[in-house]
Design a protein around this motif. Sequence first.
Motif, PDB file in Angstrom:
ATOM      1  N   ALA A 184      -0.092  -6.876  -0.562  1.00  0.00           N
ATOM      2  CA  ALA A 184       0.748  -6.844  -1.763  1.00  0.00           C
ATOM      3  C   ALA A 184       2.175  -6.403  -1.451  1.00  0.00           C
ATOM      4  O   ALA A 184       3.111  -6.814  -2.131  1.00  0.00           O
ATOM      5  N   PHE A 185       2.346  -5.594  -0.403  1.00  0.00           N
ATOM      6  CA  PHE A 185       3.669  -5.094  -0.066  1.00  0.00           C
ATOM      7  C   PHE A 185       4.366  -5.902   1.027  1.00  0.00           C
ATOM      8  O   PHE A 185       5.521  -5.620   1.359  1.00  0.00           O
ATOM      9  N   GLU A 186       3.691  -6.915   1.580  1.00  0.00           N
ATOM     10  CA  GLU A 186       4.319  -7.743   2.612  1.00  0.00           C
ATOM     11  C   GLU A 186       5.529  -8.466   2.039  1.00  0.00           C
ATOM     12  O   GLU A 186       5.471  -9.054   0.965  1.00  0.00           O
ATOM     13  N   GLY A 187       6.643  -8.394   2.776  1.00  0.00           N
ATOM     14  CA  GLY A 187       7.852  -9.085   2.353  1.00  0.00           C
ATOM     15  C   GLY A 187       8.605  -8.412   1.226  1.00  0.00           C
ATOM     16  O   GLY A 187       9.587  -8.954   0.719  1.00  0.00           O
ATOM     17  N   ALA A 202       4.488   0.385   1.248  1.00  0.00           N
ATOM     18  CA  ALA A 202       3.442   1.051   0.468  1.00  0.00           C
ATOM     19  C   ALA A 202       3.624   2.568   0.524  1.00  0.00           C
ATOM     20  O   ALA A 202       3.427   3.266  -0.477  1.00  0.00           O
ATOM     21  N   GLU A 203       4.020   3.071   1.684  1.00  0.00           N
ATOM     22  CA  GLU A 203       4.211   4.512   1.836  1.00  0.00           C
ATOM     23  C   GLU A 203       5.375   5.000   0.973  1.00  0.00           C
ATOM     24  O   GLU A 203       5.289   6.054   0.339  1.00  0.00           O
ATOM     25  N   GLN A 204       6.479   4.240   0.956  1.00  0.00           N
ATOM     26  CA  GLN A 204       7.618   4.611   0.117  1.00  0.00           C
ATOM     27  C   GLN A 204       7.231   4.582  -1.359  1.00  0.00           C
ATOM     28  O   GLN A 204       7.630   5.454  -2.130  1.00  0.00           O
ATOM     29  N   TYR A 205       6.450   3.589  -1.747  1.00  0.00           N
ATOM     30  CA  TYR A 205       5.993   3.489  -3.132  1.00  0.00           C
ATOM     31  C   TYR A 205       5.157   4.723  -3.495  1.00  0.00           C
ATOM     32  O   TYR A 205       5.331   5.305  -4.563  1.00  0.00           O
ATOM     33  N   ASP A 206       4.260   5.108  -2.587  1.00  0.00           N
ATOM     34  CA  ASP A 206       3.426   6.287  -2.834  1.00  0.00           C
ATOM     35  C   ASP A 206       4.274   7.540  -3.002  1.00  0.00           C
ATOM     36  O   ASP A 206       4.000   8.382  -3.867  1.00  0.00           O
ATOM     37  N   GLU A 207       5.306   7.677  -2.166  1.00  0.00           N
ATOM     38  CA  GLU A 207       6.186   8.834  -2.264  1.00  0.00           C
ATOM     39  C   GLU A 207       6.902   8.877  -3.615  1.00  0.00           C
ATOM     40  O   GLU A 207       7.009   9.921  -4.240  1.00  0.00           O
ATOM     41  N   LEU A 208       7.374   7.718  -4.066  1.00  0.00           N
ATOM     42  CA  LEU A 208       8.030   7.653  -5.377  1.00  0.00           C
ATOM     43  C   LEU A 208       7.054   8.006  -6.500  1.00  0.00           C
ATOM     44  O   LEU A 208       7.414   8.715  -7.446  1.00  0.00           O
ATOM     45  N   GLN A 209       5.827   7.530  -6.396  1.00  0.00           N
ATOM     46  CA  GLN A 209       4.809   7.837  -7.406  1.00  0.00           C
ATOM     47  C   GLN A 209       4.515   9.329  -7.430  1.00  0.00           C
ATOM     48  O   GLN A 209       4.331   9.916  -8.494  1.00  0.00           O
ATOM     49  N   ALA A 262      -9.794  -2.496   0.052  1.00  0.00           N
ATOM     50  CA  ALA A 262      -8.709  -2.214  -0.886  1.00  0.00           C
ATOM     51  C   ALA A 262      -7.403  -1.980  -0.127  1.00  0.00           C
ATOM     52  O   ALA A 262      -6.325  -2.377  -0.571  1.00  0.00           O
ATOM     53  N   GLU A 263      -7.497  -1.364   1.041  1.00  0.00           N
ATOM     54  CA  GLU A 263      -6.306  -1.104   1.851  1.00  0.00           C
ATOM     55  C   GLU A 263      -5.676  -2.407   2.340  1.00  0.00           C
ATOM     56  O   GLU A 263      -4.453  -2.549   2.354  1.00  0.00           O
ATOM     57  N   THR A 264      -6.486  -3.379   2.716  1.00  0.00           N
ATOM     58  CA  THR A 264      -5.965  -4.681   3.150  1.00  0.00           C
ATOM     59  C   THR A 264      -5.243  -5.366   2.000  1.00  0.00           C
ATOM     60  O   THR A 264      -4.152  -5.913   2.179  1.00  0.00           O
ATOM     61  N   LEU A 265      -5.828  -5.337   0.820  1.00  0.00           N
ATOM     62  CA  LEU A 265      -5.184  -5.934  -0.350  1.00  0.00           C
ATOM     63  C   LEU A 265      -3.853  -5.248  -0.639  1.00  0.00           C
ATOM     64  O   LEU A 265      -2.862  -5.902  -0.973  1.00  0.00           O
ATOM     65  N   ARG A 266      -3.837  -3.946  -0.499  1.00  0.00           N
ATOM     66  CA  ARG A 266      -2.626  -3.179  -0.752  1.00  0.00           C
ATOM     67  C   ARG A 266      -1.529  -3.543   0.258  1.00  0.00           C
ATOM     68  O   ARG A 266      -0.378  -3.746  -0.110  1.00  0.00           O
ATOM     69  N   LYS A 267      -1.902  -3.655   1.527  1.00  0.00           N
ATOM     70  CA  LYS A 267      -0.931  -4.029   2.556  1.00  0.00           C
ATOM     71  C   LYS A 267      -0.364  -5.413   2.287  1.00  0.00           C
ATOM     72  O   LYS A 267       0.838  -5.645   2.425  1.00  0.00           O
TER      73      LYS A 267
END
Length: 120
Positions: free
Chosen positions: A43-46, A51-58, A36-41
């Motif tokens: 998804a945020f490429e480019g 992903a970390e900034q998105y998590d902070e906003l969430q 799941a972590e690979t898929l997540r990474k």
Amino acid sequence: SQTALERLVELSCTSSPSLAASYGLATIFSLLAVSAETLRKEAFEGKEITAEQYDELQNLGKTEEEKEFESKTKSVMEDSLDAVNERIRKMASCNVPRAMVKLMENGGGSVSGGGGATSE
């Protein structure tokens, strides 16, 4: 009694699933072979946000209770490299590669026009 994976392989190889079913089976197989972590990474490429900034906003919009619950369930949801490798080993032993080829032969031929039946 068969495992769920063995049953999916059987469905892929012994029947002629519809294009939608073939896509669904192939998607299941592909998702089992990645964390799941690979898929997540991926998804945020480019993207403009990491992903970390998105998590902070969430997290800004979550209550303390939601944050606590998430931290407790996160360890359960982690998908280690060893777990992914074990799933891949099980997939290989259950003939998933053969099932993927069969799905490609059945579904792929009708999409690309190569090798499939024609409507003349």
